[in-house]
Design a protein around this motif. Structure first.
Motif, PDB file in Angstrom:
ATOM      1  N   ILE A 296       0.730  -1.230   0.044  1.00 15.68           N
ATOM      2  CA  ILE A 296      -0.082   0.083  -0.013  1.00 15.68           C
ATOM      3  C   ILE A 296       0.905   1.066  -0.085  1.00 15.68           C
ATOM      4  CG2 ILE A 296      -1.743   1.164   1.227  1.00 15.68           C
ATOM      5  CD1 ILE A 296      -2.653  -1.474   2.505  1.00 15.68           C
ATOM      6  N   PRO A 297       0.844   2.055  -0.985  1.00 18.87           N
ATOM      7  CA  PRO A 297       1.434   3.308  -0.989  1.00 18.87           C
ATOM      8  C   PRO A 297       1.024   4.200   0.220  1.00 18.87           C
ATOM      9  CG  PRO A 297       0.629   2.835  -3.143  1.00 18.87           C
ATOM     10  CD  PRO A 297      -0.225   1.995  -2.253  1.00 18.87           C
ATOM     11  N   ARG A 298       2.015   5.130   0.213  1.00 18.31           N
ATOM     12  CA  ARG A 298       1.636   6.095   1.677  1.00 18.31           C
ATOM     13  C   ARG A 298       0.231   6.682   1.297  1.00 18.31           C
ATOM     14  NH1 ARG A 298       2.238  11.789   2.478  1.00 18.31           N
ATOM     15  NH2 ARG A 298       2.837  11.985   0.186  1.00 18.31           N
ATOM     16  N   LYS A 299      -0.063   7.058   0.216  1.00 18.84           N
ATOM     17  CA  LYS A 299      -1.578   7.354   0.003  1.00 18.84           C
ATOM     18  C   LYS A 299      -2.346   6.085  -0.632  1.00 18.84           C
ATOM     19  CE  LYS A 299      -0.231  12.133  -0.985  1.00 18.84           C
ATOM     20  NZ  LYS A 299      -0.533  13.224  -2.093  1.00 18.84           N
ATOM     21  N   LYS A 300      -3.207   5.634   0.007  1.00 26.04           N
ATOM     22  CA  LYS A 300      -3.772   4.500  -0.220  1.00 26.04           C
ATOM     23  C   LYS A 300      -4.469   4.622  -1.485  1.00 26.04           C
ATOM     24  CE  LYS A 300      -7.091   0.718   1.244  1.00 26.04           C
ATOM     25  NZ  LYS A 300      -8.147   0.385   2.552  1.00 26.04           N
ATOM     26  N   ARG A 301      -5.196   5.746  -2.025  1.00 24.13           N
ATOM     27  CA  ARG A 301      -5.688   6.103  -3.224  1.00 24.13           C
ATOM     28  C   ARG A 301      -4.885   5.491  -4.398  1.00 24.13           C
ATOM     29  NH1 ARG A 301      -5.342  11.468  -1.612  1.00 24.13           N
ATOM     30  NH2 ARG A 301      -3.704  12.450  -2.852  1.00 24.13           N
ATOM     31  N   GLU A 302      -3.564   5.354  -4.379  1.00 23.34           N
ATOM     32  CA  GLU A 302      -2.712   4.941  -5.379  1.00 23.34           C
ATOM     33  C   GLU A 302      -2.720   3.701  -5.555  1.00 23.34           C
ATOM     34  OE1 GLU A 302       0.852   7.176  -4.497  1.00 23.34           O
ATOM     35  OE2 GLU A 302       0.124   9.194  -4.687  1.00 23.34           O
TER      36      GLU A 302
END
Length: 565
Positions: free
Chosen positions: A279-285
């Motif tokens: 999971i990236p730092r921003k989950k939307r990614e």
């Protein structure tokens, strides 16, 4: 004796055998095998352990009628610790009842204080079958009582000057480890396994150099506990990915004990299919791709295999949403509004799958996904609402249905919920006695097709209106009310008559003004259906600010519009 009721007491458990008169207990010098320097001379191994591994709060000894004659030897060996001695007699019989009674006696003796216990066991003396009784009892005690095994020892008498007391604890630690691993593979719960690994990690590796790697494995295993307890596919994918990586690092060091490595290999095979992306730092990614949705099916299957039907149904439902979003190439697939949009369209299609106007538009795959969604929703609702319904929960039948739905989801090809547009922009507008509103709507919104809701008194005015607006008559569909004032029961039929055109439009413009109150209410209902079917739609009102006299004199006037939604 410890005074705090919550503080663990330390208990030594031993057994006295029935030595023959010609082979009495000899005075032996004992030492702990791992330490080797500290020694004690006693006749009985249990007494040596009391001195070498104490202090103890309680020494429990089991005897038979014939072996009880040796209690005086044990008492003498214990010295001042004799006051801690608790003697329990067991039968010498071998039948099932006697064996179970002996196990119960051990359990009762160890847990009699009603407090946490740190238990040390001596299995040197006594009948050989007693070791199995010990293990049966402590398996229960460690699972259902607050009992922790501090050590299991055996005095290896060789007839030499010094007898080593061997620590067999790692062997039992492996038994506990396999129990924990089995609990994980059967139930999917990793809490017990993580605690076991943390408590016994040094028994499972062959060098202190692997301590950091083992700590990483334990940490990652603990990290899997929460997502695996709940239906969180993205988090499960990352947690399993991290655990497998940490495990690979530990294996690469080649310092795992063989038995431990064997069981971990089995666990790895079972959970590896659940591994996903980080999971990236921003989950939307997080990326939605074929690997992601295939993993979601595997997680649903994993939940079903572990009897977690409700969680599996939740994952399958979201899988269908993701399958549609993947087909639409949506990067914002985690945005709540996008997911609600697809869910609403699936729900609307599934509820109207038998509607002739809709059914004839559906492809085979669209009909299949709508049908799966409908069945899945009905089954899921039983668990989402905690079983509060009139029908009984039938686990076997519902589990079978869930597996069937999983199979159908697995065989479902990529499918879009969109239909090939034939209308472009569709206008829905009422027509009362004044032609001005429909005229303004045609000029304002420039539709490709228009559905006019009208009455028998107004229908003849349509030809004049479309001619004035320079709009093609063949692009007009009229629906007439039997009673344009109070015919509210006509609304469902009129809405159904519009459904096919709605679904074949890129955009629907709904004008609520220009007719009776009933006509405006019908238009609003059509607008709500557009929203449910995820059809791009807008709701407007048209206003003519002129006086009534001016409107009657020149009805074909471009009025103002107000967007309502």
């Amino acid at each position: 004796m410890n005074s705090d009721n919550d503080e663990a007491i330390k208990v030594l458990l031993t057994f006295l055998g029935d030595r023959r008169e010609d082979r009495p207990y000899e005075l032996v010098e004992y030492c702990l095998e791992k330490e080797g320097t500290k020694t004690i001379q006693t006749h009985i191994t249990g007494a040596a352990l009391a001195h070498l591994t104490g202090p103890y709060d309680k020494v429990v000894v089991f005897v038979t009628k014939t072996s009880s004659k040796n209690i005086s030897i044990l008492s003498e060996d214990l010295g001042e610790m004799e006051k801690l001695l608790h003697i329990h007699e067991i039968e010498e019989e071998y039948d099932e009842g006697s064996l179970l009674l002996a196990i119960d006696t051990i359990i009762s003796a160890v847990s009699a204080e009603g407090r946490p216990v740190n238990l040390v066991i001596d299995i040197t003396h006594g009948f050989r079958y007693l070791a199995l009784l010990y293990f049966s009892a402590i398996s229960y005690l460690t699972l259902f009582r607050e009992v922790k095994i501090d050590g299991i020892f055996y005095g290896k008498y060789t007839g030499t000057n010094q007898t080593a007391i061997i620590d067999l604890t790692p062997a039992y630690a492996f038994v506990q480890w396999t129990q924990a691993a089995h609990a994980f593979t059967e139930s999917g719960k990793v809490d017990f396994l993580a605690r076991m690994l943390h408590a016994r990690k040094m028994d499972l590796i062959t060098s202190n150099q692997s301590d950091k790697s083992m700590n990483d494995v334990v940490k990652c295993l603990q990290g899997m506990a929460y997502p695996l307890t709940h239906p969180l596919p993205i988090e499960i994918g990352q947690a399993v990915h991290l655990f497998l990586n940490a495990l690979d690092e530990l294996k690469n060091e080649s310092l795992l004990s063989p038995a431990f490595a064997h069981v971990l290999d089995d666990i790895t095979q079972r959970i590896a299919p659940l591994s996903g992306q980080m999971i990236p730092r921003k989950k939307r990614e997080v990326i939605l791709d074929n690997d992601e949705i295939r993993k979601e099916l595997k997680i649903a299957a994993w939940f079903l295999a572990h009897g977690r039907l409700g969680d599996a149904l939740i994952v399958l439902r979201e899988y269908l949403v993701n399958a549609v979003l993947l087909c639409e190439n949506k990067d914002d697939w985690l945005v709540h509004e996008e997911r609600v949009r697809v869910s609403s369209r699936l729900s609307a299609l599934s509820r109207n799958i038998e509607n002739e106007s809709i059914s004839q538009l559906l492809s085979e795959n669209q009909r299949e996904i709508a049908d799966i969604w409908q069945e899945l929703s009905v089954l899921r609702n039983s668990y989402a609402h905690a079983g509060f319904k009139q029908d009984r929960i039938r686990p076997d039948r519902e589990m079978t249905r869930a597996y069937e739905l999983l199979e159908r989801c697995s065989n479902l090809p990529a499918v879009t919920l969109r239909f090939e547009s034939t209308h472009g922009r569709l206008l829905i507008s009422p027509l009362g006695l004044s032609p001005g509103t429909l005229y303004s709507a045609l000029l304002r919104f420039e539709p490709d097709f228009v559905i006019v809701l009208t009455s028998s008194d107004s229908i003849e005015a349509i030809d004049q209106i479309v001619k004035k607006a320079n709009f093609p008559k063949e692009a007009v569909k009229t629906i007439s009310y039997v009673d344009p004032f109070v015919g509210y029961e006509e609304i469902p039929h009129i809405v159904n008559s519009c459904l096919e055109d709605l679904l074949l439009s890129d955009q629907v413009i709904c004008n609520i003004t220009g007719g009776t109150t009933l006509m405006g209410e019908t238009v609003r209902t059509i607008y709500e259906h557009c929203r449910r079917f995820d059809i791009s739609s807008q709701l407007f009102a048209l206003i003519d600010r002129r006086s009534r006299k001016e409107q009657e004199k020149n009805p074909f006037f471009l009025g103002d519009c107000i967007q309502l939604s």
